[in-house]
Design a protein around this motif. Structure first.
Motif, PDB file in Angstrom:
ATOM      1  N   UNK A   1      23.302 -58.412 -48.852  1.00 39.40           N
ATOM      2  CA  UNK A   1      23.599 -59.230 -47.704  1.00 39.40           C
ATOM      3  C   UNK A   1      22.299 -59.818 -47.195  1.00 39.40           C
ATOM      4  N   UNK A   2      22.203 -61.098 -47.114  1.00 33.65           N
ATOM      5  CA  UNK A   2      21.034 -61.783 -46.620  1.00 33.65           C
ATOM      6  C   UNK A   2      21.174 -61.981 -45.116  1.00 33.65           C
ATOM      7  N   UNK A   3      20.108 -61.740 -44.376  1.00 32.49           N
ATOM      8  CA  UNK A   3      20.146 -61.903 -42.926  1.00 32.49           C
ATOM      9  C   UNK A   3      19.063 -62.872 -42.500  1.00 32.49           C
ATOM     10  N   UNK A   4      19.098 -63.288 -41.238  1.00 28.14           N
ATOM     11  CA  UNK A   4      18.121 -64.236 -40.731  1.00 28.14           C
ATOM     12  C   UNK A   4      17.291 -63.594 -39.644  1.00 28.14           C
ATOM     13  N   UNK A   5      16.270 -64.305 -39.193  1.00 23.26           N
ATOM     14  CA  UNK A   5      15.449 -63.809 -38.099  1.00 23.26           C
ATOM     15  C   UNK A   5      14.581 -62.652 -38.539  1.00 23.26           C
ATOM     16  N   UNK A   6      14.417 -61.674 -37.641  1.00 26.70           N
ATOM     17  CA  UNK A   6      13.554 -60.541 -37.919  1.00 26.70           C
ATOM     18  C   UNK A   6      14.256 -59.428 -38.679  1.00 26.70           C
ATOM     19  N   UNK A   7      15.548 -59.546 -38.892  1.00 27.57           N
ATOM     20  CA  UNK A   7      16.277 -58.514 -39.613  1.00 27.57           C
ATOM     21  C   UNK A   7      15.898 -58.556 -41.090  1.00 27.57           C
ATOM     22  N   UNK A   8      15.917 -57.415 -41.718  1.00 25.30           N
ATOM     23  CA  UNK A   8      15.602 -57.320 -43.132  1.00 25.30           C
ATOM     24  C   UNK A   8      16.861 -57.524 -43.961  1.00 25.30           C
ATOM     25  N   UNK A   9      16.661 -57.998 -45.188  1.00 23.89           N
ATOM     26  CA  UNK A   9      17.775 -58.072 -46.118  1.00 23.89           C
ATOM     27  C   UNK A   9      18.207 -56.652 -46.455  1.00 23.89           C
ATOM     28  N   UNK A  10      19.459 -56.489 -46.856  1.00 23.51           N
ATOM     29  CA  UNK A  10      19.991 -55.160 -47.140  1.00 23.51           C
ATOM     30  C   UNK A  10      20.525 -55.112 -48.562  1.00 23.51           C
ATOM     31  N   UNK A  11      20.236 -54.027 -49.254  1.00 23.82           N
ATOM     32  CA  UNK A  11      20.710 -53.822 -50.626  1.00 23.82           C
ATOM     33  C   UNK A  11      21.570 -52.575 -50.653  1.00 23.82           C
ATOM     34  N   UNK A  12      22.785 -52.684 -51.164  1.00 21.29           N
ATOM     35  CA  UNK A  12      23.701 -51.546 -51.208  1.00 21.29           C
ATOM     36  C   UNK A  12      23.849 -51.042 -52.642  1.00 21.29           C
ATOM     37  N   UNK A  37      16.089 -53.304 -46.779  1.00 19.08           N
ATOM     38  CA  UNK A  37      16.624 -52.002 -46.411  1.00 19.08           C
ATOM     39  C   UNK A  37      17.637 -51.640 -47.486  1.00 19.08           C
ATOM     40  N   UNK A  38      17.757 -50.363 -47.764  1.00 21.00           N
ATOM     41  CA  UNK A  38      18.657 -49.895 -48.811  1.00 21.00           C
ATOM     42  C   UNK A  38      19.727 -49.012 -48.195  1.00 21.00           C
ATOM     43  N   UNK A  39      20.971 -49.190 -48.643  1.00 18.01           N
ATOM     44  CA  UNK A  39      22.064 -48.309 -48.232  1.00 18.01           C
ATOM     45  C   UNK A  39      22.650 -47.688 -49.491  1.00 18.01           C
ATOM     46  N   UNK A  40      22.631 -46.358 -49.537  1.00 14.05           N
ATOM     47  CA  UNK A  40      23.239 -45.621 -50.634  1.00 14.05           C
ATOM     48  C   UNK A  40      24.603 -45.141 -50.162  1.00 14.05           C
ATOM     49  N   UNK A  41      25.662 -45.498 -50.866  1.00 14.57           N
ATOM     50  CA  UNK A  41      27.003 -45.033 -50.510  1.00 14.57           C
ATOM     51  C   UNK A  41      27.493 -44.087 -51.593  1.00 14.57           C
ATOM     52  N   UNK A  42      27.949 -42.907 -51.164  1.00 10.99           N
ATOM     53  CA  UNK A  42      28.372 -41.884 -52.115  1.00 10.99           C
ATOM     54  C   UNK A  42      29.604 -41.165 -51.597  1.00 10.99           C
ATOM     55  N   UNK A  43      30.527 -40.855 -52.509  1.00  7.11           N
ATOM     56  CA  UNK A  43      31.733 -40.090 -52.193  1.00  7.11           C
ATOM     57  C   UNK A  43      31.777 -38.904 -53.144  1.00  7.11           C
ATOM     58  N   UNK A  44      31.870 -37.715 -52.585  1.00  4.92           N
ATOM     59  CA  UNK A  44      31.944 -36.508 -53.403  1.00  4.92           C
ATOM     60  C   UNK A  44      30.605 -35.818 -53.516  1.00  4.92           C
ATOM     61  N   UNK A  45      30.672 -34.513 -53.751  1.00 11.01           N
ATOM     62  CA  UNK A  45      29.464 -33.683 -53.788  1.00 11.01           C
ATOM     63  C   UNK A  45      28.484 -34.118 -54.870  1.00 11.01           C
ATOM     64  N   UNK A  46      28.983 -34.427 -56.056  1.00  7.91           N
ATOM     65  CA  UNK A  46      28.105 -34.825 -57.156  1.00  7.91           C
ATOM     66  C   UNK A  46      27.360 -36.114 -56.865  1.00  7.91           C
ATOM     67  N   UNK A  47      28.052 -37.089 -56.311  1.00  7.52           N
ATOM     68  CA  UNK A  47      27.427 -38.370 -55.988  1.00  7.52           C
ATOM     69  C   UNK A  47      26.400 -38.214 -54.868  1.00  7.52           C
ATOM     70  N   UNK A  48      26.748 -37.436 -53.851  1.00  4.84           N
ATOM     71  CA  UNK A  48      25.816 -37.201 -52.748  1.00  4.84           C
ATOM     72  C   UNK A  48      24.568 -36.493 -53.265  1.00  4.84           C
TER      73      UNK A  48
END
Length: 95
Positions: A1-12, A37-48
Motif C-alpha cells: 500500500x503506497x501512502x502520501x505525506x510523512x507516512x511510510x509505505x507498508x509491505x504485507x 513498514x512491514x506487517x507480518x500476518x500469521x494464522x496458527x501456531x506454526x505460522x506465528x
C-alpha cells in the motif's frame, strides 16, 4: 500500500508454517532498508512461530546500518468459507 505525506509505505507478508525464517528475515530487512513498514500476518501456531523467528534474523541484517527494529503486535479477524479465523499481525518498524 503506497501512502502520501510523512507516512511510510507498508509491505504485507502472509506467513505460513512452511515459510523459511531466513528468507522472510531477508525480505523484512530489504523492506525496512527501503523505508517501508512491514506487517507480518500469521494464522496458527506454526505460522506465528516462523514469523517470530524471522524478526531477529532481520534485526541481524539491519543492525549493520545502525537500524533497530520495533514490533507492534495486534490481532485480526478474517472471514473464510469455514467461518471466522483469528490471526496475529506483527508490524515491524525500523528506527
Amino acid at each position: 500500500m503506497q501512502t502520501t505525506g510523512e507516512e511510510l509505505a507498508e509491505r504485507e507478508f502472509r506467513v505460513k508454517s512452511v515459510t523459511p525464517p531466513p528468507e522472510l528475515g531477508s525480505a523484512i530487512a530489504h523492506a525496512v532498508k527501503a523505508g517501508q513498514q512491514v506487517v507480518l500476518k500469521a494464522v496458527g501456531a506454526g505460522a506465528i512461530n516462523q514469523a517470530v523467528k524471522a524478526i531477529p534474523i532481520a534485526q541481524s541484517f539491519v543492525s549493520s546500518f545502525g537500524t533497530k527494529l520495533t514490533e507492534e503486535i495486534t490481532f485480526f479477524r478474517s472471514k473464510t468459507d469455514e467461518g471466522e479465523i483469528l490471526g496475529i499481525a506483527i508490524r515491524v518498524i525500523g528506527n
